[in-house]
Design an enzyme around this catalytic site. Structure first.
Site, PDB file in Angstrom:
ATOM      1  N   ASP A   1       0.863  -1.182   0.000  1.00  0.00           N
ATOM      2  CA  ASP A   1       0.000   0.000   0.000  1.00  0.00           C
ATOM      3  C   ASP A   1       0.902   1.236   0.000  1.00  0.00           C
ATOM      4  O   ASP A   1       2.134   1.118  -0.023  1.00  0.00           O
ATOM      5  CB  ASP A   1      -0.913  -0.028   1.219  1.00  0.00           C
ATOM      6  CG  ASP A   1      -2.219   0.736   1.010  1.00  0.00           C
ATOM      7  OD1 ASP A   1      -2.345   1.448  -0.008  1.00  0.00           O
ATOM      8  OD2 ASP A   1      -3.114   0.617   1.871  1.00  0.00           O
TER       9      ASP A   1
ATOM     10  N   GLU B   1      -0.120   4.550   1.859  1.00  0.00           N
ATOM     11  CA  GLU B   1      -0.303   5.541   2.927  1.00  0.00           C
ATOM     12  C   GLU B   1       0.699   5.376   4.057  1.00  0.00           C
ATOM     13  O   GLU B   1       1.009   6.340   4.770  1.00  0.00           O
ATOM     14  CB  GLU B   1      -1.727   5.463   3.489  1.00  0.00           C
ATOM     15  CG  GLU B   1      -2.788   6.063   2.580  1.00  0.00           C
ATOM     16  CD  GLU B   1      -3.353   5.044   1.594  1.00  0.00           C
ATOM     17  OE1 GLU B   1      -4.295   5.385   0.864  1.00  0.00           O
ATOM     18  OE2 GLU B   1      -2.848   3.899   1.562  1.00  0.00           O
TER      19      GLU B   1
ATOM     20  N   HIS C   1      -2.752  -0.295  -3.708  1.00  0.00           N
ATOM     21  CA  HIS C   1      -3.306   1.029  -3.425  1.00  0.00           C
ATOM     22  C   HIS C   1      -4.157   1.556  -4.574  1.00  0.00           C
ATOM     23  O   HIS C   1      -3.733   1.557  -5.734  1.00  0.00           O
ATOM     24  CB  HIS C   1      -2.192   2.042  -3.161  1.00  0.00           C
ATOM     25  CG  HIS C   1      -2.699   3.452  -3.051  1.00  0.00           C
ATOM     26  ND1 HIS C   1      -3.460   3.877  -1.991  1.00  0.00           N
ATOM     27  CD2 HIS C   1      -2.587   4.519  -3.896  1.00  0.00           C
ATOM     28  CE1 HIS C   1      -3.788   5.154  -2.172  1.00  0.00           C
ATOM     29  NE2 HIS C   1      -3.276   5.566  -3.313  1.00  0.00           N
TER      30      HIS C   1
ATOM     31  N   HIS D   1      -1.641   1.228   6.758  1.00  0.00           N
ATOM     32  CA  HIS D   1      -2.144   2.310   7.605  1.00  0.00           C
ATOM     33  C   HIS D   1      -3.180   1.757   8.557  1.00  0.00           C
ATOM     34  O   HIS D   1      -3.660   0.628   8.400  1.00  0.00           O
ATOM     35  CB  HIS D   1      -2.776   3.412   6.737  1.00  0.00           C
ATOM     36  CG  HIS D   1      -3.808   2.874   5.796  1.00  0.00           C
ATOM     37  ND1 HIS D   1      -5.105   2.621   6.175  1.00  0.00           N
ATOM     38  CD2 HIS D   1      -3.705   2.487   4.498  1.00  0.00           C
ATOM     39  CE1 HIS D   1      -5.774   2.126   5.145  1.00  0.00           C
ATOM     40  NE2 HIS D   1      -4.943   2.028   4.113  1.00  0.00           N
TER      41      HIS D   1
ATOM     42  N   HIS E   1      -8.056   4.973   7.094  1.00  0.00           N
ATOM     43  CA  HIS E   1      -9.307   4.660   6.410  1.00  0.00           C
ATOM     44  C   HIS E   1      -9.409   3.145   6.303  1.00  0.00           C
ATOM     45  O   HIS E   1      -8.467   2.431   6.648  1.00  0.00           O
ATOM     46  CB  HIS E   1      -9.378   5.299   5.010  1.00  0.00           C
ATOM     47  CG  HIS E   1      -8.386   4.760   4.038  1.00  0.00           C
ATOM     48  ND1 HIS E   1      -7.065   5.161   4.014  1.00  0.00           N
ATOM     49  CD2 HIS E   1      -8.498   3.817   3.060  1.00  0.00           C
ATOM     50  CE1 HIS E   1      -6.412   4.512   3.063  1.00  0.00           C
ATOM     51  NE2 HIS E   1      -7.262   3.678   2.473  1.00  0.00           N
TER      52      HIS E   1
ATOM     53  N   GLU F   1      -8.060  -2.724   7.299  1.00  0.00           N
ATOM     54  CA  GLU F   1      -7.471  -3.439   6.166  1.00  0.00           C
ATOM     55  C   GLU F   1      -6.487  -4.502   6.624  1.00  0.00           C
ATOM     56  O   GLU F   1      -6.440  -5.603   6.056  1.00  0.00           O
ATOM     57  CB  GLU F   1      -6.798  -2.450   5.216  1.00  0.00           C
ATOM     58  CG  GLU F   1      -7.785  -1.549   4.507  1.00  0.00           C
ATOM     59  CD  GLU F   1      -7.122  -0.489   3.642  1.00  0.00           C
ATOM     60  OE1 GLU F   1      -5.943  -0.687   3.245  1.00  0.00           O
ATOM     61  OE2 GLU F   1      -7.766   0.530   3.369  1.00  0.00           O
TER      62      GLU F   1
END
Length: 272
Positions: A8, A10, A60, A104, A115, A134
């Site tokens: 990812d 972030e 992502h 994240h 998020h 996630e």
């Protein structure tokens, strides 16, 4: 030894704003370079531990972020979307370990750019009354294939969230959250060095970490940011609407639960 990497953006050092994460962001290309460099550092660590096959799944957004000409030549990568397993596309029983890079924290937790899958859709996801971000959901998919998640990289809150889910997981904290859009970061080179070292440490003790076992039946609750999103996703007949912004459904199979979650997000996200 075969290693799966879900990458990812972030949680990458230096990434703190939508200008880094969005396709039209002013600094998106810089963030892509930082992401690719951290992935390569992880690959180098895995190779030094004797990895014979490394697969990186771009996880992502559009899932077209990794810079192909810069990816380490000893790894293969999965790019593009949609993908049935999304951030976990490519995982199977053949892998010895999974690494979650640039992750994240979940929506509603502390952490840079927190998020859960879609920041414009999801307020919270619960499975059997437990909040799931996630990391937890993807680790559950990995566990369905008997693959332990041995390392996560990102901010301190992402690390703490992972440690609550997977006992003994290695963490590489490459930045420390100040608030949702600011952080104290390691330099890119220091972050890459840390990731390489932590990859070596994690893969040297794979046997200490068990795959995450998610036991059904599963009661899934999805809470959206507003009622219009729930309106759109109500088309999926499996769901029961328990209040204006929340759907609920039940299943005995975790992979089925994951796929329904992804489907509901995709339907609701079509409004954005």
């Amino acid at each position: 030894m075969k290693i799966f990497i879900s990458a990812d953006i972030e949680g990458v050092a230096g990434v703190v704003h939508r200008e880094h994460t969005a396709r039209d962001g002013r600094e998106h290309d810089r963030a892509r370079m930082l992401m690719t460099d951290e992935v390569n550092a992880c690959i180098e660590g895995a190779l030094s531990c004797g990895a014979t096959e490394i697969v990186v799944n771009d996880s992502h957004g559009t899932m077209r972020n990794l810079i192909p000409e810069s990816i380490h030549p000893k790894a293969e990568y999965i790019t593009g979307s949609p993908k049935i397993f999304a951030m976990m596309e490519g995982i199977n029983h053949e892998f010895d370990a999974a690494i979650f890079l640039g992750y994240h924290s979940r929506m509603g937790n502390d952490g840079v750019l927190n998020h859960t899958f879609h920041g414009g859709v999801i307020q919270n996801i619960k499975i059997n009354q437990r909040d799931m971000g996630e990391f937890a959901l993807n680790a559950g998919i990995s566990g369905c294939f008997g693959v332990p998640v041995v390392l996560v990289t990102g901010c301190q809150h992402a690390a703490a969230e992972a440690q609550e889910i997977v006992q003994g997981i290695e963490t590489a904290i490459v930045k420390r959250t100040i608030n949702r859009q600011s952080a104290r970061n390691l330099s890119p080179q220091s972050a890459q060095n840390l990731i390489k070292d932590k990859t070596i440490s994690a893969l040297s003790s794979i046997q200490k970490i068990q795959p995450l076992s998610m036991q059904g039946p599963f009661l899934v609750e999805i809470t959206y940011l507003h009622s219009g999103l729930a309106d759109a996703a109500s088309i999926l007949p499996i769901v029961e609407r328990v209040n204006p912004i929340t759907h609920r459904f039940e299943t005995d199979d975790f992979i089925t639960a994951f796929r329904f979650i992804r489907s509901l997000i995709a339907i609701a996200g079509s409004l954005n």
